[in-house]
Design a protein around this motif. Sequence first.
Motif: not given
Length: 213
Positions: A184-196
């Motif tokens: 959950r770190r703040c960064s330009s690449s921290n993006w997530r989408r999916g299902v598990g």
Amino acid sequence: MWCRLVRNLTAGAGLALLSTVAPQAAKAYQVDCAILLCLAGGWPASAECAHARAVFIRRITPWPIEPPLQIWRCPLGVSERAPLQSTAPKIWEGSNQIGQTLGQVILARVVEGGADIDISGLEFDFVRSIRVWDVRYYSHRERGRDDDCSESYNMRLGTYGTQGEFGWQRTTPAAAPQWALPTRRCSSSNWRRGVGVEWEDHEGNQGYEWVAY
């Protein structure tokens, strides 16, 4: 009988339940019955369990996202005296390597929305251990002129009730396991989408599968 069946399966003696099913019965078996048994046994190595696991995962693969185990499609009630002409009989028989019968003849109706027997006992906790994490959107990035960090998300959690009924509820990043949200770190690449989906077998061994999209 069912509890004994699950215990024997998880002990390893029940692999033949899925690998030595009679040819005619194999054609008729319900995939959700296979998912139930294979999940309980920790997905033992067999063609039937491999197929059951593939269906289990495919159901959470968008779109649409479905309950991975649809227990209402697997009639669990046992009626040894039920007439063979009963509507839509589901017959699944098997035996282990030392000849003890592990399978059972299932002749019962399907009840929509839940199991057709009482599965509220501890021996069926592995059903209620299944959780589906639908991360429709997660981002924690710097935004605005002051480069302030902004965390935004749209997430929901699918769980099973006492009798195997499935439902969705809103959830938050703080509740998600690390395999669903690695950081959950703040960064330009921290993006997530999916299902598990995560689960436990009858002995409490854990597993999960993530599908990004």
